[in-house]
Enzyme design. Structure first.
Site, PDB file in Angstrom:
ATOM      1  N   ASP A  46       2.236   9.759   0.532  1.00 26.36           N
ATOM      2  CA  ASP A  46       2.030   8.335   0.801  1.00 26.36           C
ATOM      3  C   ASP A  46       0.855   8.245   1.771  1.00 26.36           C
ATOM      4  O   ASP A  46       1.009   8.447   2.980  1.00 26.36           O
ATOM      5  CB  ASP A  46       3.289   7.730   1.432  1.00 26.36           C
ATOM      6  CG  ASP A  46       3.096   6.259   1.760  1.00 26.36           C
ATOM      7  OD1 ASP A  46       2.545   5.535   0.917  1.00 26.36           O
ATOM      8  OD2 ASP A  46       3.495   5.832   2.858  1.00 26.36           O
ATOM      9  N   GLU A  69       1.074   7.104  -5.252  1.00 24.05           N
ATOM     10  CA  GLU A  69       1.267   5.724  -5.701  1.00 24.05           C
ATOM     11  C   GLU A  69       0.037   5.303  -6.500  1.00 24.05           C
ATOM     12  O   GLU A  69      -1.089   5.690  -6.170  1.00 24.05           O
ATOM     13  CB  GLU A  69       1.439   4.815  -4.488  1.00 24.05           C
ATOM     14  CG  GLU A  69       2.129   3.516  -4.834  1.00 24.05           C
ATOM     15  CD  GLU A  69       2.448   2.702  -3.592  1.00 24.05           C
ATOM     16  OE1 GLU A  69       1.778   1.688  -3.395  1.00 24.05           O
ATOM     17  OE2 GLU A  69       3.337   3.099  -2.818  1.00 24.05           O
ATOM     18  N   ASP A 124       7.017   6.384   6.073  1.00 21.57           N
ATOM     19  CA  ASP A 124       5.994   7.062   5.260  1.00 21.57           C
ATOM     20  C   ASP A 124       6.559   8.316   4.603  1.00 21.57           C
ATOM     21  O   ASP A 124       6.181   8.670   3.493  1.00 21.57           O
ATOM     22  CB  ASP A 124       4.779   7.469   6.115  1.00 21.57           C
ATOM     23  CG  ASP A 124       4.284   6.326   6.977  1.00 21.57           C
ATOM     24  OD1 ASP A 124       3.321   5.675   6.575  1.00 21.57           O
ATOM     25  OD2 ASP A 124       4.888   6.091   8.041  1.00 21.57           O
TER      26      ASP A 124
END
EC number: 3.1.21.10
Lengths: 168, 168
Positions: free
Chosen positions: A7, A67, A141
Site C-alpha cells: 500500500d 491497488e 497501511d
C-alpha cells in the site's frame, strides 16, 4: 507461493507477505517503510524504492499485488505523487522479474468483507480474522497491504479451482 | 556545469544535456529513450529508468531539470501514469546525488519565447536559435527536454548575476 502486498504512500508504505503452503495461508511478515517527510520528493522516493527492494530481497515473493491506478478527481496532485511512489515499486518488481497484479480498492474490500465500501476498521477486523492474527494489524497501511495480498490470493485460488474443474 | 533536461513519456522520453563553459552554452547530447509499447507498465518504466541511468552515467550532469508536476483535470489517468515515469527519473537522480529542479510548462515557454502558451513549432525554432543548431530539434520530445534544460540555465544565470551584484 509468496505474495507481497503493498500500500504505497509518500510518508508510510505498508507491506505484507502471505505464503500459501499446502493449501494453508500464513502471514510471513508485515510492516511499514517510512520516508522522511523533510526529504525532497526524490529522496523520499528513493527510501521507498530501497525499502521495497530490501523486502523483495529478503522475503522473495513471486508476485506483487498493488491497488489499481485510479484518478482522484478531487485530489489530482496527490494521485500524481502516489504515481511516483508506485513507479519505483513497479521498477523494483521488474528488476526482480516479479509480476505485478493490481486490484481496484472496491474489489479488495468486496473480497474481504462482501462490501465494496467497507470502512477501514471493518477491513482490519476481516484481515485479522482471515489470517488468524492475535492482534488487529496496525497501522491501517499494513492492513491495507495485507488486504491487497489476500485479494490476490483469492483470485489465484479461484483460478486454480476453475482450472482443476476444467481438467478432464 | 552540465544540465540534463528530461521530458518524460511512457513511450518516448526526450533528454538533452547542455553545458555551460566559460559563459558559453553548448549542446552536449540529446536524444530519445524509447520503451516498448507492448511491454507491461513495469517493463516500460524499467526501460525509462535504465535509459536515464545510462544518460546520467555517461553525460555526468550536475542537475536534472523536469517539467513541474501538474494535474491534467481532463486526463487524470495519463497524469498518474506520467507520475510513474517521473518517479523512476527522480530515483535515478537521487541515486547519483543529482539535484532535481522543476519548472512549470508555462515558465519554460515564457523563458524561451516570451509567450507562456507558445506552440510546439515556435518552441523548436527558439531552441534551434538559442543553441545555434543546424537543424530543428526533432522529435518534439527532444526539443521539450532541451527547452527545460535551457530554462534552468536562464534561472541559474539570473541567480548568479543577482549574487554578483549583491557582492560588495
Amino acid at each position: 507461493m509468496r505474495i507481497l502486498g503493498i500500500d504505497p504512500g509518500l510518508n508510510t508504505t505498508g507491506y505484507g507477505v502471505l505464503e500459501i503452503n499446502d493449501r494453508k495461508l500464513r502471514l510471513v511478515e508485515a510492516g511499514i517503510i517510512r520516508s522522511k517527510p523533510s526529504g525532497t520528493l526524490s529522496e523520499r522516493i528513493q527510501e521507498i524504492y530501497d525499502g521495497v527492494t530490501e523486502a523483495i530481497d529478503s522475503l522473495k515473493p513471486e508476485v506483487l499485488a498493488l491497488e489499481k491506478l485510479y484518478a482522484h478527481y478531487d485530489r489530482p496532485t496527490t494521485a500524481i505523487l502516489m504515481g511516483h511512489a508506485r513507479g519505483v515499486i513497479c521498477l523494483a518488481a521488474a528488476e526482480h522479474g516479479i509480476e505485478v497484479e493490481d486490484y481496484a480498492a472496491t474489489q479488495v474490500k468486496k473480497t474481504l468483507t462482501g462490501n465494496g465500501r467497507a470502512p477501514k476498521t471493518q477491513m482490519q477486523l476481516a484481515i485479522q480474522h482471515e489470517l488468524n492474527l492475535a492482534n488487529l494489524p496496525e497501522p491501517a497501511d499494513v492492513a491495507d497491504a495485507l488486504a491487497i495480498a489476500f485479494c490476490h490470493y483469492c483470485v489465484w485460488r479461484g483460478q486454480r479451482v476453475a482450472n482443476q474443474s476444467a481438467d478432464p
